[in-house]
Design a protein around this motif. Sequence first.
Motif, PDB file in Angstrom:
ATOM      1  N   LEU A 124       0.845  -1.213   0.000  1.00 61.24           N
ATOM      2  CA  LEU A 124       0.000   0.000   0.000  1.00 61.24           C
ATOM      3  C   LEU A 124       0.867   1.244   0.000  1.00 61.24           C
ATOM      4  N   LYS A 125       1.871   1.138   0.924  1.00 54.27           N
ATOM      5  CA  LYS A 125       2.786   2.292   1.003  1.00 54.27           C
ATOM      6  C   LYS A 125       3.488   2.489  -0.338  1.00 54.27           C
ATOM      7  N   THR A 126       3.896   1.332  -0.914  1.00 53.63           N
ATOM      8  CA  THR A 126       4.589   1.409  -2.197  1.00 53.63           C
ATOM      9  C   THR A 126       3.691   2.067  -3.239  1.00 53.63           C
ATOM     10  N   GLU A 127       2.381   1.641  -3.139  1.00 47.87           N
ATOM     11  CA  GLU A 127       1.427   2.212  -4.089  1.00 47.87           C
ATOM     12  C   GLU A 127       1.348   3.731  -3.906  1.00 47.87           C
ATOM     13  N   ILE A 128       1.230   4.061  -2.579  1.00 47.64           N
ATOM     14  CA  ILE A 128       1.158   5.502  -2.277  1.00 47.64           C
ATOM     15  C   ILE A 128       2.429   6.188  -2.749  1.00 47.64           C
ATOM     16  N   MET A 129       3.566   5.453  -2.420  1.00 49.35           N
ATOM     17  CA  MET A 129       4.854   6.040  -2.829  1.00 49.35           C
ATOM     18  C   MET A 129       4.925   6.169  -4.342  1.00 49.35           C
ATOM     19  N   ASN A 130       4.369   5.128  -5.001  1.00 51.34           N
ATOM     20  CA  ASN A 130       4.342   5.184  -6.468  1.00 51.34           C
ATOM     21  C   ASN A 130       3.570   6.405  -6.957  1.00 51.34           C
ATOM     22  N   MET A 131       2.411   6.544  -6.238  1.00 54.74           N
ATOM     23  CA  MET A 131       1.590   7.705  -6.616  1.00 54.74           C
ATOM     24  C   MET A 131       2.368   8.990  -6.366  1.00 54.74           C
ATOM     25  N   ASP A 132       3.010   8.975  -5.156  1.00 50.88           N
ATOM     26  CA  ASP A 132       3.819  10.164  -4.822  1.00 50.88           C
ATOM     27  C   ASP A 132       4.918  10.355  -5.855  1.00 50.88           C
ATOM     28  N   LEU A 133       5.494   9.123  -6.201  1.00 53.06           N
ATOM     29  CA  LEU A 133       6.595   9.166  -7.169  1.00 53.06           C
ATOM     30  C   LEU A 133       6.119   9.747  -8.502  1.00 53.06           C
ATOM     31  N   GLU A 134       4.912   9.233  -8.853  1.00 44.10           N
ATOM     32  CA  GLU A 134       4.353   9.737 -10.118  1.00 44.10           C
ATOM     33  C   GLU A 134       4.177  11.245 -10.049  1.00 44.10           C
ATOM     34  N   ASN A 135       3.589  11.629  -8.868  1.00 41.08           N
ATOM     35  CA  ASN A 135       3.390  13.071  -8.685  1.00 41.08           C
ATOM     36  C   ASN A 135       4.729  13.796  -8.751  1.00 41.08           C
ATOM     37  N   GLU A 136       5.705  13.108  -8.055  1.00 44.18           N
ATOM     38  CA  GLU A 136       7.029  13.734  -8.001  1.00 44.18           C
ATOM     39  C   GLU A 136       7.640  13.828  -9.408  1.00 44.18           C
ATOM     40  N   ILE A 137       7.408  12.712 -10.150  1.00 42.83           N
ATOM     41  CA  ILE A 137       7.955  12.691 -11.521  1.00 42.83           C
ATOM     42  C   ILE A 137       7.366  13.840 -12.339  1.00 42.83           C
ATOM     43  N   SER A 138       6.017  13.924 -12.168  1.00 43.82           N
ATOM     44  CA  SER A 138       5.381  15.016 -12.938  1.00 43.82           C
ATOM     45  C   SER A 138       5.892  16.380 -12.438  1.00 43.82           C
ATOM     46  N   GLU A 139       6.066  16.374 -11.062  1.00 44.15           N
ATOM     47  CA  GLU A 139       6.585  17.626 -10.465  1.00 44.15           C
ATOM     48  C   GLU A 139       7.990  17.902 -10.989  1.00 44.15           C
ATOM     49  N   ARG A 140       8.769  16.753 -11.029  1.00 42.21           N
ATOM     50  CA  ARG A 140      10.137  16.886 -11.533  1.00 42.21           C
ATOM     51  C   ARG A 140      10.148  17.382 -12.969  1.00 42.21           C
ATOM     52  N   ALA A 141       9.217  16.790 -13.711  1.00 36.09           N
ATOM     53  CA  ALA A 141       9.141  17.202 -15.117  1.00 36.09           C
ATOM     54  C   ALA A 141       8.904  18.706 -15.219  1.00 36.09           C
ATOM     55  N   ARG A 142       7.976  19.084 -14.290  1.00 33.94           N
ATOM     56  CA  ARG A 142       7.650  20.509 -14.278  1.00 33.94           C
ATOM     57  C   ARG A 142       8.877  21.316 -13.859  1.00 33.94           C
ATOM     58  N   ILE A 143       9.545  20.723 -12.782  1.00 30.93           N
ATOM     59  CA  ILE A 143      10.729  21.437 -12.268  1.00 30.93           C
ATOM     60  C   ILE A 143      11.834  21.470 -13.331  1.00 30.93           C
ATOM     61  N   GLU A 144      11.916  20.263 -14.036  1.00 32.58           N
ATOM     62  CA  GLU A 144      12.945  20.218 -15.085  1.00 32.58           C
ATOM     63  C   GLU A 144      12.727  21.333 -16.103  1.00 32.58           C
ATOM     64  N   ASP A 145      11.447  21.505 -16.373  1.00 32.32           N
ATOM     65  CA  ASP A 145      11.123  22.606 -17.318  1.00 32.32           C
ATOM     66  C   ASP A 145      11.592  23.946 -16.740  1.00 32.32           C
ATOM     67  N   GLU A 146      11.217  24.045 -15.464  1.00 32.58           N
ATOM     68  CA  GLU A 146      11.597  25.302 -14.809  1.00 32.58           C
ATOM     69  C   GLU A 146      13.124  25.426 -14.756  1.00 32.58           C
ATOM     70  N   LEU A 147      13.743  24.187 -14.438  1.00 29.99           N
ATOM     71  CA  LEU A 147      15.203  24.175 -14.343  1.00 29.99           C
ATOM     72  C   LEU A 147      15.844  24.595 -15.664  1.00 29.99           C
ATOM     73  N   GLN A 148      15.181  24.067 -16.668  1.00 28.36           N
ATOM     74  CA  GLN A 148      15.671  24.433 -18.000  1.00 28.36           C
ATOM     75  C   GLN A 148      15.760  25.954 -18.134  1.00 28.36           C
ATOM     76  N   GLU A 149      14.678  26.532 -17.599  1.00 29.47           N
ATOM     77  CA  GLU A 149      14.637  27.997 -17.686  1.00 29.47           C
ATOM     78  C   GLU A 149      15.691  28.606 -16.767  1.00 29.47           C
ATOM     79  N   LEU A 150      15.710  27.999 -15.558  1.00 24.35           N
ATOM     80  CA  LEU A 150      16.606  28.561 -14.561  1.00 24.35           C
ATOM     81  C   LEU A 150      18.079  28.269 -14.853  1.00 24.35           C
ATOM     82  N   ASN A 151      18.297  27.218 -15.600  1.00 26.33           N
ATOM     83  CA  ASN A 151      19.656  26.751 -15.850  1.00 26.33           C
ATOM     84  C   ASN A 151      20.565  27.860 -16.382  1.00 26.33           C
ATOM     85  N   GLU A 152      19.935  28.616 -17.203  1.00 25.22           N
ATOM     86  CA  GLU A 152      20.721  29.663 -17.845  1.00 25.22           C
ATOM     87  C   GLU A 152      21.259  30.660 -16.810  1.00 25.22           C
TER      88      GLU A 152
END
Lengths: 580, 179
Positions: free
Chosen positions: A256-284
């Motif tokens: 269950l925790k793994t599932e939740i973690m997976n969900m969190d992970l998914e959220n995190e991944i999407s968040e990361r994706a978003r952050i990566e986008d932002e990072l892309q911007e910020l990278n410069e």
Amino acid sequence: MSSLKNLSIQGKLLIVYISITGLMLAIAFTSITSFNLKSSKKNIISDLNVVADIVAESTAASLAFSDAESAGNNLRLLKSHESVIFACIRTSGNKVFAEYNLDVNNIFICDDFEGRENIIIHSGYVDLFKPVFLDDQPIGRLQIKASLSELTERTVRSAQISLAIFVGLMLVTVLISRRIMRFITDPITSLKDLAQSVSRNKDYSLRMEKTTDDEVGVLIGSFNNMLDQIQNRDGALIEEKEKAEALAESAKSYALKTEIMNMDLENEISERARIEDELQELNETLEDKVNERTSKLKELNEKIGDIARSAGMAEVASGVLHNVGNVLNSVNVSTSVIREHVRKSKAESLGRVVMMLEKNKNNLAEFISEDDKGKQIPRFLSLLSEQLNAEKESLNNELDELASNIEHIKNVISMQQSYAGSYGVREKVVLSDLVEDALKINLQGMNRHGIKVVKNYKDIKKLYVDKHKILQIIINLISNAKYALVDSLNTEKKIILNISDDNDMVRLEVKDTGIGIEENDIRHLFEYGFKKRRGGHGFGLHHSAIVANELGGSVSVISDGLGKGACFVLLLPYDKQVTT
Amino acid sequence: MNKLSFILLNCFLLILVSMSWCASVHADLNREYQLKAAYLLNFARFIYWPEQVIKTADNFNICVIGESPFDDSLDKISNKKIKNKKIKIIYSKSYIEGNQCHIIYISKTKNNEHKDIIKKIGDSVVLTVSDIDGFALDGGMIGFVRIKNKIKFEINVDKSIKSNIKYRSQLLEVAETLR
């Protein structure tokens, strides 16, 4: 046979008993019946022989005198023998001399018995041939035919009785066998019931009482032992099962925790994706920010170094000021005492006497000798003189004390000044001198709290170091020891200072009999901001450790726990090139 | 055929028939006495002879008094034995005292003398037999009688007992009359 295999033990035993008993009885009855049959036959033949002898004897005369009628009469006497159905006499010339026939149809004929045996047994009847002698000479031959129907009937009757007895005995055997078998089968049946009960209810705590030492007793003992083992294994199994269930439960929750973690992970991944986008911007702009941050951090680091250094200096200054403050306190007390002395001085009374004398300067002699007040003046002056001397003595003492205190202040300040100017400069120092200076700074406080100092200084080589840094560390260690003793309820308040060395290192131990340190606190003792003492700022030991480290040495602590004191150890390396 | 021849033939036939009848009668008589000879032997066998009587004699003597009607029938049985004693047939015209006879057969020819002979024998242990009519009544012991053309015999038990002659019961059973 297969149905016999599945039969109960009681049934099998019963069959065995019945079979054996039946066989034995059958053999017995058959033997008896056979014996009876043979015996009866023998008896019948024996009887017939006797009868034949009598008839032959009585018929001899009939034959001798050719009296067939008499012979016939003799033969008819056989009527009394029910079994005899026919009889006849032949002469020695083989002619039929006389006949007796029970059957009216005359179905029997007198046999020509030449060469025949004396007794011939047929089915259902027997023929007996008997020669008739007269003076040992055969004069004829008698034949008697006897029915064996009576024997057959008797045999049948005997067989019927035997059968009835057989059946009765078998019933008795069954009844007795069942009773006897219970001794054998009852324990086995009980064992079977117990086994079924154990199997059905899974209750391995059941046991069977062992009442005999035979094979069944051994079986019961073994079964009980087996149950013991099963019970133990079952207990272990249940335990393992519970563990497994707990494990499964935890696995489930983990899943269950793994599932939740997976969900969190998914959220995190999407968040990361978003952050990566932002990072892309910020990278410069990141590099600039990093550089900016790095410079800021460098500045901060320098500031921290300054703060620590200032803190060290502050520690020294604080020590100095504390001492000076204490001395000033004494100075203040001395000043107050002097002021009080001055305020309460009897010098004013002397002024009033002078004014009184001034007023009566014209008749001074008269006044002193006549006037009541004038009379008391000499005595008053005498007492005043003594009082003023005493005040003078007291004031002198207070002034000495004051001068001493002011001298001490001067020394402390001049010492501090001597350190203040040398920061960052390496010079040859004697460690024990630095320890003594540090003690001086804390001397007033230690005296006030009755702390004794024990010194064990080994004569060691000089160190080539920044003495200000070392002094900061030593002051910090002695100051901590002092506070540990002040806060302690121990009656013996003592600081032991040990100086020793070996080839490479100098060792200073600052040992106290104070409040001690908890084991958990020891780990955090040198962390920045860790403080246990009220009024502490939490970076004294941290700074000391950093400074010792900078000098290639270390500061460490040993404590047996609360109330058992502590021992701080400062290790400093010799600089071989410069030490002397 | 002439008359003489016829008469001669008839005579011849008559003679022949007569001779035939005579021969038949003789044959019957011969057979009767053969049987009676056998009976005499059997009487000896069915009597309990006193030991003394048998022991003292050399033979078992059967005496025939008067003219013997037996031809050679008695001689034929003389080869037999009674009580282990050889049978001896003694023929005598009249009763002679002192002759050691075990059985005395009184012939019919002594029809008028039989009572005297019986008297003379007295109570001696001698079996007296005869086919004289009424012999058993006249004091004899066994008398032959013809009944229904069969030869039977009568026994005078009293006389026999007096003379110490004991019969076996079987003999008494077949006897026609007991006196």
